[in-house]
Design a protein around this motif. Sequence first.
Motif, mmCIF file in Angstrom:
data_model
loop_
_atom_site.group_PDB
_atom_site.id
_atom_site.type_symbol
_atom_site.label_atom_id
_atom_site.label_comp_id
_atom_site.label_asym_id
_atom_site.label_seq_id
_atom_site.Cartn_x
_atom_site.Cartn_y
_atom_site.Cartn_z
ATOM 1 N N UNK A 181 0.825 -1.219 0.000
ATOM 2 C CA UNK A 181 0.000 0.000 0.000
ATOM 3 C C UNK A 181 0.856 1.265 0.000
ATOM 4 N N UNK A 182 2.140 1.133 0.351
ATOM 5 C CA UNK A 182 3.015 2.308 0.322
ATOM 6 C C UNK A 182 3.799 2.413 -0.991
ATOM 7 N N UNK A 183 3.688 1.383 -1.848
ATOM 8 C CA UNK A 183 4.341 1.465 -3.166
ATOM 9 C C UNK A 183 3.522 2.366 -4.082
ATOM 10 N N UNK A 184 2.206 2.130 -4.129
ATOM 11 C CA UNK A 184 1.344 2.963 -4.977
ATOM 12 C C UNK A 184 1.124 4.319 -4.300
ATOM 13 N N UNK A 185 0.546 5.259 -5.050
ATOM 14 C CA UNK A 185 0.441 6.635 -4.566
ATOM 15 C C UNK A 185 -0.302 6.742 -3.239
ATOM 16 N N UNK A 186 0.249 7.538 -2.349
ATOM 17 C CA UNK A 186 -0.364 7.760 -1.038
ATOM 18 C C UNK A 186 0.219 9.050 -0.449
ATOM 19 N N UNK A 187 -0.515 9.650 0.483
ATOM 20 C CA UNK A 187 -0.064 10.936 1.024
ATOM 21 C C UNK A 187 0.874 10.779 2.212
ATOM 22 N N UNK A 188 0.934 9.579 2.809
ATOM 23 C CA UNK A 188 1.845 9.393 3.949
ATOM 24 C C UNK A 188 3.286 9.623 3.491
ATOM 25 N N UNK A 189 3.609 9.151 2.289
ATOM 26 C CA UNK A 189 4.979 9.322 1.783
ATOM 27 C C UNK A 189 5.301 10.805 1.542
ATOM 28 N N UNK A 190 4.280 11.591 1.212
ATOM 29 C CA UNK A 190 4.480 13.031 0.979
ATOM 30 C C UNK A 190 4.737 13.728 2.331
ATOM 31 N N UNK A 191 3.994 13.295 3.351
ATOM 32 C CA UNK A 191 4.215 13.864 4.691
ATOM 33 C C UNK A 191 5.600 13.463 5.202
ATOM 34 N N UNK A 192 6.044 12.240 4.887
ATOM 35 C CA UNK A 192 7.375 11.790 5.330
ATOM 36 C C UNK A 192 8.462 12.651 4.689
ATOM 37 N N UNK A 193 8.358 12.853 3.374
ATOM 38 C CA UNK A 193 9.362 13.686 2.681
ATOM 39 C C UNK A 193 9.266 15.130 3.175
#
Length: 331
Positions: free
Chosen positions: A292-304
């Motif tokens: 679920x973290x490979x495909x697009x998600x906003x958690x990865x944007x908050x992490x960066x």
Amino acid sequence: MLLLGIDTSCDDTSAAIVEDGSVIVSNVVSNQDMIHNKYGGIVPELASRRHIEMILPVVDEAFNIANVKFQDISAIAFTYGPGLIGSLLVGSCFAKSLSYVHKIPTVAVNHLEGHICSIFLEEKPEFPFIALVISGGHTSIYLVEDFGEYSEIGRTRDDAAGEAYDKVAKFLGFGYPGGPIIDKMASMGDPEAIRFPRAKLKKGLDFSFSGLKTSVLNYVKKHPESRKEDIAAGFQASVVDVLTDRAIEVAKLKGVESIVLSGGVAANRALREGMLDKTSANGIKTYLPSLRLCTDNAAMIAAAGYHQFIKGNISDYSLNPKAYLPLGKKA
Ligand code: KG4
Ligand code: ZN
């Protein structure tokens, strides 16, 4: 410290609340597959209209699940590129409006940096590492020396890996997105029944997938009787070989011992297995974000966004989204 992340770069509307760039408190993704499925690909105008409908309920849900309020949020990280311009506009206007109303700073995040940072929501790879960003819009390989320090070693000259999956799937009469369908079909086929080419450019470390796609299309036209499962497996074996071999080649070239996979294609089962097998045989550690973290998600944007925010990188309201936005410097 809590950050709200917002991503509307392509066809998923997503909002997340993440603590210290590493702990997911909520991560809501509303996908539009049902809308684009019958067209065999994303229709940009329909994508942006759906984002407008979904952005408010998705952000609300992210807050409800996290059980926090706007006062608890230190910054809003949003994707400002690359992606579909109409889609990006929805998320960035929404982020800026929230920021203005609630007086919370914004951090503009490159979607590709978000993909690379998705691994930090689960693991802590040490720098430097090699990162593959393999999605529907991009296929690039980076040397990552720290947060914010990316050198692009190679990229696709034509189709992205995910795009090749989607186009081959469309040609074989499967729906959109093609990646998960081919992944499943391939598991029922023989990867050695049909050998498709492994594209190797004579010079440099770039990728190319359009030749493979054309060769699959030509094969199917010539052999309409062949099993679709075998075609899917043969196509996938070629993609997996090209990506794994290039990632290992670059890791050796740069003297780096870790490889991080990211982007929708990193959810591919054969690629994940192939990468683990080949890297362990070469003394390299592979990091795989969960599906679920490979495909697009906003958690990865908050992490960066978190790592930019603690360095003081705050964006202002004049920043416009960008359809084309390379990440880092060219190696
Ligand atoms: O990262 P992502 O969600 O969006 C972009 O930033 O493009 O990636 C979507 C892409 C699509 O092309 C989709 O077909 C592909 O990732 N994909 C897969 C798999 N799951 C999604 N490709 C191969 N195998 C999968 N299991
Ligand atoms: Zn993406």
